[in-house]
Design a protein around this motif. Structure first.
Motif, PDB file in Angstrom:
ATOM      1  N   GLY A 107      -0.021   4.064   0.784  1.00 38.21           N
ATOM      2  CA  GLY A 107      -0.464   4.972   1.844  1.00 38.21           C
ATOM      3  C   GLY A 107       0.263   4.660   3.142  1.00 38.21           C
ATOM      4  O   GLY A 107       0.871   5.525   3.755  1.00 38.21           O
ATOM      5  N   CYS A 108       0.209   3.386   3.576  1.00 37.79           N
ATOM      6  CA  CYS A 108       0.771   3.029   4.877  1.00 37.79           C
ATOM      7  C   CYS A 108       1.969   2.079   4.774  1.00 37.79           C
ATOM      8  O   CYS A 108       2.608   1.797   5.776  1.00 37.79           O
ATOM      9  N   GLY A 156      -4.329   0.142  -0.409  1.00 35.38           N
ATOM     10  CA  GLY A 156      -5.052  -1.031   0.040  1.00 35.38           C
ATOM     11  C   GLY A 156      -6.498  -0.627   0.260  1.00 35.38           C
ATOM     12  O   GLY A 156      -6.773   0.448   0.769  1.00 35.38           O
ATOM     13  N   CYS A 182      -7.168  -0.780   4.224  1.00 41.98           N
ATOM     14  CA  CYS A 182      -6.372   0.045   5.144  1.00 41.98           C
ATOM     15  C   CYS A 182      -6.462   1.533   4.834  1.00 41.98           C
ATOM     16  O   CYS A 182      -6.553   2.347   5.742  1.00 41.98           O
ATOM     17  N   CYS A 183      -6.381   1.899   3.566  1.00 43.88           N
ATOM     18  CA  CYS A 183      -6.257   3.331   3.271  1.00 43.88           C
ATOM     19  C   CYS A 183      -7.296   3.909   2.313  1.00 43.88           C
ATOM     20  O   CYS A 183      -7.512   5.108   2.303  1.00 43.88           O
ATOM     21  N   CYS A 189       0.868  -1.174   0.000  1.00 44.21           N
ATOM     22  CA  CYS A 189       0.000   0.000   0.000  1.00 44.21           C
ATOM     23  C   CYS A 189       0.906   1.224   0.000  1.00 44.21           C
ATOM     24  O   CYS A 189       1.816   1.314   0.830  1.00 44.21           O
TER      25      CYS A 189
HETATM   26 ZN   LIG Z   1      -2.654   1.431   3.544  1.00 39.63          ZN
END
Ligand SMILES: [Zn+2]
Length: 140
Positions: A30-31, A69, A72-73, A28
């Motif tokens: 993002g994270c 993801g 998750c994000c 991901c």
């Molecule tokens: Zn993420």
């Protein structure tokens, strides 16, 4: 209004490759979490709906996209999509206010207004069903 630009198949592939950061796992962006088999989506970092027309005339590049993801994000309560949706709604309200386009408030009908409407019969036009007795004497 120019329509939303989408990443091409090749661009999506390049973004997926970039997310691997030289390794073999899709991450991901993002994270940083390794996603494995978890679903992901390619996100427009700046939502297309928030882009000025001039931007949308240009070609979309992979720098404008990120792999996120889904769980998750991207989606979910604090996800990117939700934040984008809020930002887009706010931008529309701001635009409408600035251009005097605000929709006049609708009157909430009072109980009295509702009473003056003709009553509607849901069985109108249908043949009447045969009457049945509430109680029938049982044969002893
Ligand atoms: Zn993420």
């Amino acid at each position: 209004m120019a329509k939303r630009r989408e990443f091409t198949r090749n661009q999506r592939e390049e973004i997926v490759e970039r997310s691997k950061r030289g390794g073999k796992d899709i991450r991901c962006e993002g994270c940083g979490q390794v996603l494995g088999a978890k679903p992901y989506e390619i996100d427009h970092i700046i939502a297309e709906a928030l882009r000025p027309e001039a931007d949308k005339q240009k070609r979309l590049t992979i720098a404008e996209g990120q792999l996120l993801g889904k769980s998750c994000c991207h989606r979910g309560k604090d996800g990117k999509t939700n934040k984008d949706v809020r930002a887009i709604a706010e931008a529309k309200r701001r635009y409408d206010r600035a251009n005097g386009l605000k929709r006049p408030k609708q009157k909430i009908p009072s109980k009295n207004d509702l009473r003056t409407r003709p009553e509607r019969d849901p069985n109108k036009g249908l043949p009447e069903l045969p009457r049945r007795k509430l109680y029938e004497a049982r044969d002893a």
